[in-house]
Design a protein around this motif. Sequence first.
Motif, PDB file in Angstrom:
ATOM      1  N   PHE A 277      14.312   5.686   6.011  1.00 38.62           N
ATOM      2  CA  PHE A 277      13.725   4.694   5.093  1.00 38.62           C
ATOM      3  C   PHE A 277      14.523   3.663   4.496  1.00 38.62           C
ATOM      4  N   PRO A 278      14.503   2.174   4.613  1.00 38.50           N
ATOM      5  CA  PRO A 278      15.407   1.752   3.304  1.00 38.50           C
ATOM      6  C   PRO A 278      14.250   2.023   2.058  1.00 38.50           C
ATOM      7  N   PHE A 279      14.951   1.701   0.984  1.00 37.23           N
ATOM      8  CA  PHE A 279      14.277   1.555  -0.844  1.00 37.23           C
ATOM      9  C   PHE A 279      15.903   0.434  -1.401  1.00 37.23           C
ATOM     10  N   MET A 280      14.732   0.018  -2.544  1.00 34.89           N
ATOM     11  CA  MET A 280      15.389  -0.805  -3.454  1.00 34.89           C
ATOM     12  C   MET A 280      15.671  -0.157  -5.111  1.00 34.89           C
ATOM     13  N   HIS A 281      16.205  -1.235  -5.511  1.00 33.58           N
ATOM     14  CA  HIS A 281      16.532  -0.079  -6.654  1.00 33.58           C
ATOM     15  C   HIS A 281      15.475  -0.729  -8.033  1.00 33.58           C
TER      16      HIS A 281
ATOM     17  N   LEU B  70       8.604  -1.557  10.525  1.00 33.67           N
ATOM     18  CA  LEU B  70       9.882  -2.244   9.613  1.00 33.67           C
ATOM     19  C   LEU B  70       9.566  -2.649   8.228  1.00 33.67           C
ATOM     20  N   GLY B  71       8.182  -2.955   8.028  1.00 35.49           N
ATOM     21  CA  GLY B  71       7.180  -2.546   6.418  1.00 35.49           C
ATOM     22  C   GLY B  71       7.786  -1.848   6.120  1.00 35.49           C
ATOM     23  N   ARG B  72       7.798  -0.292   5.929  1.00 33.11           N
ATOM     24  CA  ARG B  72       7.714   0.520   4.988  1.00 33.11           C
ATOM     25  C   ARG B  72       9.587   1.016   4.748  1.00 33.11           C
TER      26      ARG B  72
ATOM     27  N   GLU C  87       0.889  -1.168   0.127  1.00 29.87           N
ATOM     28  CA  GLU C  87      -0.331  -0.153  -0.048  1.00 29.87           C
ATOM     29  C   GLU C  87       0.822   1.309   0.239  1.00 29.87           C
ATOM     30  N   ILE C  88       0.291   1.942  -1.513  1.00 25.67           N
ATOM     31  CA  ILE C  88       1.323   3.272  -1.093  1.00 25.67           C
ATOM     32  C   ILE C  88       0.858   4.594  -0.291  1.00 25.67           C
TER      33      ILE C  88
ATOM     34  N   PHE D 240      10.128  11.630  -2.159  1.00 27.84           N
ATOM     35  CA  PHE D 240       9.786  10.343  -2.315  1.00 27.84           C
ATOM     36  C   PHE D 240       8.316   9.736  -1.491  1.00 27.84           C
ATOM     37  N   GLN D 241       7.334   8.569  -1.313  1.00 28.30           N
ATOM     38  CA  GLN D 241       6.888   8.713  -1.104  1.00 28.30           C
ATOM     39  C   GLN D 241       7.136   7.375  -0.194  1.00 28.30           C
ATOM     40  N   ILE D 242       6.034   6.626   0.374  1.00 21.94           N
ATOM     41  CA  ILE D 242       6.386   5.994   1.301  1.00 21.94           C
ATOM     42  C   ILE D 242       5.214   4.584   0.835  1.00 21.94           C
TER      43      ILE D 242
END
Length: 257
Positions: A119-123, A161-163, A76-77, A141-143
């Motif tokens: 917040f972590p982010f991926m490729h 931790l899921g964000r 969910e964004i 950015f958005q969450i």
Amino acid sequence: LSDAVISVLKGSFGFIACTERMADVFLHLSQISDVPKEELAVGRDVDFKVARGAETGRLQAMDIKLAEPGSAVFEEIEEGVYDGTVVERLPNPNLRKSNPSLLLTGLIEGMVDGRLQKFPFMHTDRENKKLYPKQGDKVTFQIVTDLKRERAAKQAGKPGLGRRATKIVVKTIEGTVAAMKGSFGFIEYDKPKLEGKIEESESEPAAAKPEEKKYETKKDETTLPTSDDGAEATEEGDKKPDEATSEDGADAKEDDK
């Protein structure tokens, strides 16, 4: 179970990802009835039941049926868009070959929910797949919340931790081409000032003024007493040398006599 999709499909078997279970569930095409095989593909929404296989003894999907497309929601964004700074850049994916346990995530710091958070982010969270945000880059950015991961985090007593950050866009800087020399050149641009530096520059004059006033006050205080003492000392100095001279002179005359 509902809210599930086929995550892997190889020949006559595969796996199903479900929002209600952390681990994917094994599937075999023999458990799919009344569904043409050509309609089965990775990402297809399905409903199923879970039971232990008679031969393997492990959990597997049973009575698999197709579900409405888009019915399974794993993320969910949030609507809000935030400003942030990259504090850890994404590692090179090739490093995963020598270090399989390497996490291919970066880290963004920003003000969210009224407090500074990371917040972590991926490729896959980059809007421009050709651009790799560097450490110190300003971004928007958005969450997004990974529902499976967040559910597990809450059970462990560690909500949040899921964000992670997603839809990351590196802020552009406007400038003017100042010079070109062959295949390269130079661009002039106004470097944006940080809020902290602005506050510091504004406070410097205020800190300098009290020191200047303090210095002037000391100077006035020391000047006035000096002039008074000097006047007294001058008067005494004018008298003492004369008195000493007259007395010495008188004594000298008496000695001569």
